[in-house]
Design a protein around this motif. Structure first.
Motif, short mmCIF file in Angstrom:
data_model
loop_
_atom_site.label_atom_id
_atom_site.label_comp_id
_atom_site.label_asym_id
_atom_site.label_seq_id
_atom_site.Cartn_x
_atom_site.Cartn_y
_atom_site.Cartn_z
N GLY A 1 -25.97 -17.60 110.06
CA GLY A 1 -26.72 -18.27 111.11
C GLY A 1 -28.00 -17.56 111.51
O GLY A 1 -28.55 -17.82 112.58
N SER B 1 -33.82 -19.16 111.47
CA SER B 1 -34.77 -18.67 112.48
C SER B 1 -35.79 -17.72 111.85
O SER B 1 -36.98 -17.77 112.16
N SER C 1 -26.53 -21.09 116.11
CA SER C 1 -27.92 -20.64 116.05
C SER C 1 -28.75 -21.47 115.07
O SER C 1 -29.96 -21.65 115.26
N GLU D 1 -30.27 -24.29 116.96
CA GLU D 1 -31.41 -23.86 117.78
C GLU D 1 -32.67 -23.86 116.91
O GLU D 1 -33.73 -24.36 117.31
N ALA D 2 -32.55 -23.29 115.72
CA ALA D 2 -33.71 -23.19 114.83
C ALA D 2 -34.12 -24.57 114.33
O ALA D 2 -35.32 -24.87 114.21
N HIS E 1 -36.09 -26.19 116.98
CA HIS E 1 -37.39 -25.53 117.17
C HIS E 1 -38.37 -25.90 116.05
O HIS E 1 -39.54 -26.22 116.31
N GLU F 1 -43.11 -21.09 122.31
CA GLU F 1 -42.02 -21.42 123.23
C GLU F 1 -40.77 -21.74 122.42
O GLU F 1 -40.74 -22.72 121.68
N ALA F 2 -39.75 -20.90 122.55
CA ALA F 2 -38.51 -21.11 121.80
C ALA F 2 -37.45 -21.82 122.63
O ALA F 2 -36.38 -22.15 122.11
N ALA G 1 -32.97 -20.42 124.03
CA ALA G 1 -32.29 -20.24 122.76
C ALA G 1 -32.64 -18.84 122.25
O ALA G 1 -33.45 -18.67 121.34
N GLN H 1 -31.03 -16.51 120.59
CA GLN H 1 -30.73 -16.09 119.21
C GLN H 1 -31.87 -16.50 118.29
O GLN H 1 -32.34 -15.71 117.46
N ASN H 2 -32.29 -17.75 118.41
CA ASN H 2 -33.39 -18.22 117.58
C ASN H 2 -34.68 -17.47 117.88
O ASN H 2 -35.41 -17.08 116.96
N GLY I 1 -34.65 -14.17 116.05
CA GLY I 1 -34.82 -14.33 114.60
C GLY I 1 -36.23 -14.73 114.24
O GLY I 1 -36.81 -14.23 113.26
N VAL I 2 -36.81 -15.62 115.01
CA VAL I 2 -38.19 -16.05 114.78
C VAL I 2 -39.13 -14.85 114.87
O VAL I 2 -40.05 -14.68 114.06
N GLU J 1 -26.68 -9.92 117.90
CA GLU J 1 -26.57 -9.77 116.45
C GLU J 1 -27.94 -9.91 115.78
O GLU J 1 -28.26 -9.19 114.82
N GLN J 2 -28.76 -10.81 116.30
CA GLN J 2 -30.13 -10.93 115.75
C GLN J 2 -30.91 -9.65 116.03
O GLN J 2 -31.70 -9.21 115.20
N ASP K 1 -31.60 -8.52 112.43
CA ASP K 1 -32.91 -9.03 112.02
C ASP K 1 -34.04 -8.11 112.48
O ASP K 1 -35.09 -8.04 111.84
#
Lengths: 277, 316
Positions: free
Chosen positions: A123, A127, A158, A161-162, A165, B56-57, B60, B62-63, B66-67, B93-94, B98
């Motif tokens: 997951g 992202s 997750s 979410e991505a 987005h 603007e995420a 969220a 987690q995203n 990661g982004v 975790e991200q 990441d």
């Protein structure tokens, strides 16, 4: 033209055989491996690394390269087999799989040439790929970003979410491929926690979706050549695949999500895979 | 580097946003990632001026994390703007995989840390972030003592080639304890008050109470050294060891659980180099009650009185 296409298809099918042989080699060396999800992705990895992605194996950090993120990181055996075939490192490196201080572990490591991101926790990749695609847009670069997702992986929230987005950003620079092999670690996905209607879910999230047979090389390259599927939307390719594809005893069973690869099993697998003609 | 602008209104969260905006104006690689935190971090003005560089995420985290990692791999300089309790715990975790494991150049601004959101209750308190973040290899962990230092520290992240966590306050005034033009020295404690009997090593919101405690104790004839330890990782070993050698003991003070934060970092160092009498001011091993921030801090001794008591106990 037609003969060129035939030659391309033959090459990609041959490379897919070599990727499968390579992943079994790696797993045999390690003693075990995620055979199922690496094998289901092998035909797409061939099309990506020998047709679609613009890469420079001798210059892995080339800033304008296309990005490929293996979000289903447990399929690293397939990825490193493809990277070795593509020339990012010698194929003999596959014999270091799982080895002490090797860059070829069970999951991708960003320090390994050709690997764009350390993955393995599920997951995460979508992202990250979104960020890469956004980086291209913000820097007016032309590179494309492709993320390969597992099907079981989509149970992680997750991803959604991505997905939301990327669609909100109208991020046509981003493509996701779902390796829909229908099997996860403990059972068939549909039995364990089903995803259907999968394509409709992505469409509802604002993605342009196509479905293909992920082992039909013509369908794979036609889909990749058509990217982005439409302007101003991220593209999603649902690739229907068979877990463990290529070796009968490993196909469509959760027991080969990950399993031991003994000398006997390895010999049997290589015999069934054969050599490129 | 320039002096911190008054526009920060003595709030470190706003100083962070102002500094990100200033960095973005000078460097096209700088982007802010909001998790519905435009006003929390004070980047609404940045969005108006550089709209394409505020991502603007939404709600969220987690995203968002990661982004940020993906952006960083392409050479961009992302600053993730979040609520401390959510941008750490929700996206842990991200943050680990990441950002830290992949060693990406991502700066995280975490506002409303500690018990700043006192009335919101335990779901909104961040009292474990320092312990977790400092356990990630390669992570720089910064806790500015006030808005001036938040401005300077955020500008200074431009020189850090790796992930950075900046812990920030909330929507409340923070007493000014550092000069507006004092350059941030990464990994260096600032001695705010000289002293020879006992040393208080404090960070963030506990620096001002530490200074007040030193005043009180000074009136009673106790000489207290105050170190503002704005960088939790890498820790200023020299300053800690000097304090251990030159004073009778060390009191750490932080708005964080007593397990694993600043006090833990100092104790780990001293236990293996120069065992030293210590006392720890911080949140005990329980979830905080609901209430106004100052009263919650006071209840658990995260106050000038609590620091005075700890110093007296150590010296008794």
């Amino acid at each position: 033209m037609s003969s060129n296409r035939d030659a391309l298809l033959k090459r990609l099918r041959d490379e897919a055989v070599m990727i499968r042989r390579g992943l079994w080699r790696a797993f045999h060396n390690g003693g075990s491996g995620h055979v199922g999800g690496s094998s289901s992705a092998a035909d797409m990895l061939s099309a990506l690394y020998f047709h679609h992605l613009r890469l420079r194996p001798a210059e892995p950090d080339w800033p304008d390269r296309d990005r490929f993120v293996l979000s289903k990181g447990h399929a690293n055996g397939g990825l490193v087999a493809a990277l070795a075939r593509a020339g990012f490192f010698p194929e003999d490196e596959l014999d270091t799989f799982y080895g002490f201080e090797s860059l070829l572990g069970m999951h991708p490591d960003i320090k390994c040439p050709g690997v764009e991101m350390s993955t393995g926790g599920l997951g995460h990749g979508l992202s990250i790929g979104l960020g890469m695609a956004l980086g291209a847009r913000l820097q007016a670069k032309e590179f494309r970003t492709i993320v390969m997702l597992g099907d079981g992986e989509l149970q992680e929230g997750s991803n959604w979410e991505a997905a939301m987005h990327a669609a909100h950003l109208r991020l046509a620079e981003l493509t996701a491929i779902v390796d829909y092999n229908k099997v996860q670690q403990s059972d068939h996905v549909g039995t364990l926690l089903g995803l259907e209607p999968l394509a409709d879910k992505w469409r509802a999230f604002g993605w342009e979706v196509r479905e293909i047979d992920g082992h039909d090389m013509e369908q794979i390259i036609d889909a990749l050549d058509a990217l982005p599927f439409v302007a101003e939307k991220p593209s999603l390719l649902v690739a229907h695949t068979v877990k463990g594809k290529g070796v009968g005893f490993a196909e469509d069973t959760y027991t080969w999500h990950m399993n031991m690869v003994t000398d006997e099993v390895y010999a049997e697998a290589l015999a069934e895979l054969g050599e490129p003609s | 580097m320039s002096a911190a602008p008054e526009a920060h209104q003595n709030q470190s969260r706003l100083a962070f946003g102002l500094a990100v905006t200033a960095l973005a104006e000078a460097d096209p690689r700088v982007v802010a990632i909001s998790a519905d935190t435009l006003d929390l971090i004070g980047i609404r003005d940045m969005k108006a001026r550089l709209p394409e560089r505020v991502i603007e995420a939404g709600i969220a985290e987690q995203n968002a994390m990661g982004v940020a990692s993906g952006l960083a791999t392409t050479g961009m300089r992302p600053f993730v703007c979040g609520y401390a309790p959510f941008i750490t715990a929700r996206s842990m975790e991200q943050l680990r995989n990441d950002v830290a494991y992949a060693n990406q150049r991502v700066v995280i601004g975490a506002a409303a840390s500690g018990v700043v959101l006192g009335v919101s209750g335990g779901t909104h308190h961040a009292l474990e972030d320092l312990a977790v973040l400092r356990s990630f290899p390669g992570m720089t962990v910064i806790v500015p003592a006030d808005a001036n230092q938040a401005w300077q520290a955020t500008l200074a992240t431009d020189d850090i080639d790796g992930p950075v966590y900046v812990r920030l306050g909330g929507r409340m005034l923070e007493p000014e304890v550092t000069p507006a033009d004092a350059l941030f020295r990464l990994g260096r404690a600032d001695e705010l008050r000289a002293g020879s009997d006992v040393t208080v090593i404090a960070c963030g919101a506990l620096v001002a109470p530490a200074l007040a405690a030193a005043e009180t104790l000074g009136e009673a004839g106790v000489s207290v050294r105050i170190l503002n330890m704005a960088t939790i990782k890498p820790l200023d070993r020299e300053a800690v060891l000097a304090a251990a050698a030159e004073t009778q003991g060390i009191v750490t003070a932080e708005e964080h659980h007593l397990t694993g934060g600043l006090g833990g970092a100092v104790a780990e160092l001293l236990a293996t180099t120069r065992p030293t009498a210590m006392r720890f001011v911080g949140m005990p091993d329980e979830f905080a009650v609901v209430g106004p921030t100052d009263k919650v801090r006071e209840k658990y001794g995260m106050s000038a009185e609590g620091i005075v008591d700890a110093c007296r106990d150590l010296l008794s």
